[in-house]
Design a protein around this motif. Sequence first.
Motif, PDB file in Angstrom:
ATOM      1  N   SER A 138       1.640   1.362   3.918  1.00 35.36           N
ATOM      2  CA  SER A 138       0.810   0.192   3.365  1.00 35.36           C
ATOM      3  C   SER A 138      -0.769   0.834   3.215  1.00 35.36           C
ATOM      4  O   SER A 138      -1.326   0.192   2.178  1.00 35.36           O
ATOM      5  CB  SER A 138       0.628  -0.791   4.561  1.00 35.36           C
ATOM      6  OG  SER A 138       1.913  -1.532   4.876  1.00 35.36           O
ATOM      7  N   ASP A 171       6.326  -3.517  -0.327  1.00 37.78           N
ATOM      8  CA  ASP A 171       5.980  -2.840   0.952  1.00 37.78           C
ATOM      9  C   ASP A 171       7.007  -3.771   1.982  1.00 37.78           C
ATOM     10  O   ASP A 171       6.474  -4.857   2.178  1.00 37.78           O
ATOM     11  CB  ASP A 171       4.162  -3.395   1.210  1.00 37.78           C
ATOM     12  CG  ASP A 171       3.979  -2.335   2.203  1.00 37.78           C
ATOM     13  OD1 ASP A 171       4.733  -1.584   3.022  1.00 37.78           O
ATOM     14  OD2 ASP A 171       2.671  -2.383   2.731  1.00 37.78           O
ATOM     15  N   GLU A 172       7.918  -3.091   2.284  1.00 36.93           N
ATOM     16  CA  GLU A 172       8.853  -3.412   3.340  1.00 36.93           C
ATOM     17  C   GLU A 172       9.550  -4.859   2.867  1.00 36.93           C
ATOM     18  O   GLU A 172       9.382  -5.800   3.655  1.00 36.93           O
ATOM     19  CB  GLU A 172       8.381  -3.540   4.923  1.00 36.93           C
ATOM     20  CG  GLU A 172       7.333  -2.090   5.026  1.00 36.93           C
ATOM     21  CD  GLU A 172       7.998  -1.642   6.490  1.00 36.93           C
ATOM     22  OE1 GLU A 172       9.060  -2.106   6.729  1.00 36.93           O
ATOM     23  OE2 GLU A 172       7.228  -0.669   6.834  1.00 36.93           O
TER      24      GLU A 172
HETATM   25 MG   LIG Z   1       2.920  -1.249   6.437  1.00 34.68          MG
END
Ligand SMILES: [Mg+2]
Length: 307
Positions: A45, A156-157
């Motif tokens: 991140s 992001d994920e």
């Molecule tokens: Mg992360």
Amino acid sequence: MTETIIKLEHLQKSFGKVQALKDVTFALPQGEVLGFLGPNGSGKSTTIRILLGMLKKDGGSAAVFGEDPWHDDLSIHPRVSYIPGDVYLWPNLSGGEIIDLLLRLNDHEHNAKTDELIKIFQFDPKKKARTYSKGNRQKVALIAALSQDAELYIFDEPTAGLDPLNELTFQNEVLKLKAAGKSVLLSSHILSEVERMCDAIVIIREGVVIENGNLAQLQHLSRLHIKVQTKKSLEEVAKLKGIHEIHFGDDAKMIADFDVDRAEMGAVMDALAAREIVDLTSTPPTLEDLFMHYYAEHQGSDQHDTQ
Ligand SMILES: [Mg+2]
Ligand SMILES: Nc1ncnc2c1ncn2[C@@H]1O[C@H](COP(=O)(O)OP(=O)(O)OP(=O)(O)O)[C@@H](O)[C@H]1O
């Protein structure tokens, strides 16, 4: 000539005494899907926030569309669609209202694609966000991001909290983006989740990129682990091409576990079937397997890390 959409070289970032990124180097060529893999806290991140101009790097270089994400964010942002790692929703707005708000914040409108996504993700846009489950909150971010026509998608994920069916729906959407020539950076901590979509994979651990390559180069990443029991001896099977690290569980050699290259899977399955399979399980490699592989190849090099 293929344009390079993202280019990071020896990127560094610290938060006080915590050096979150020590050495992050990778590139995303135009039209490719890049899997950005690493365990919790490895720096995924942080890297993504630098790419979006939300954080300032301490060292190294970062370029998105050839521009500096910190200084040129105004020209970069309209070309990028993003799903954050932590999805925040306004609790008193409905899912549908939030999707439209997120779209407007990025100078986009609710469109036919938005309706299609609401349908295929089986999302109820009328409920207040505070009543949504984790998976449904994630769908709000997914639908808003996938509704936008952009050149670069940074996720992001994205599948955190999604059930397998919705995860598959998401994967198919990413494959559609790829077919349309879009570039995608996709972070995850589960290799098997991203493998199907990615042209290349970057693995980060403790702020350092430890593996980087296309799937063919990283062939060892795609070995499956097989546990099998048969009615006849597996001694000859052990000699087949593509089988690695075989261990037998009994003297008669009818119980075994081993790793197998995917390319040889068909031939190996035929050989196993000829010996009458009683039981068989196959598991994809995990990130931990890859780290073990990495450390086996780089014995001792870790000792220099403590400077
Ligand atoms: Mg992360
Ligand atoms: N704003 C911040 N202030 C202080 N430390 C931070 C901050 N953001 C991240 N860190 C630290 O930087 C490191 C990397 O965090 P990051 O969020 O980039 O990891 P990640 O790979 O995204 O993890 P996850 O899989 O859990 O999302 C961690 O040690 C984290 O605690």
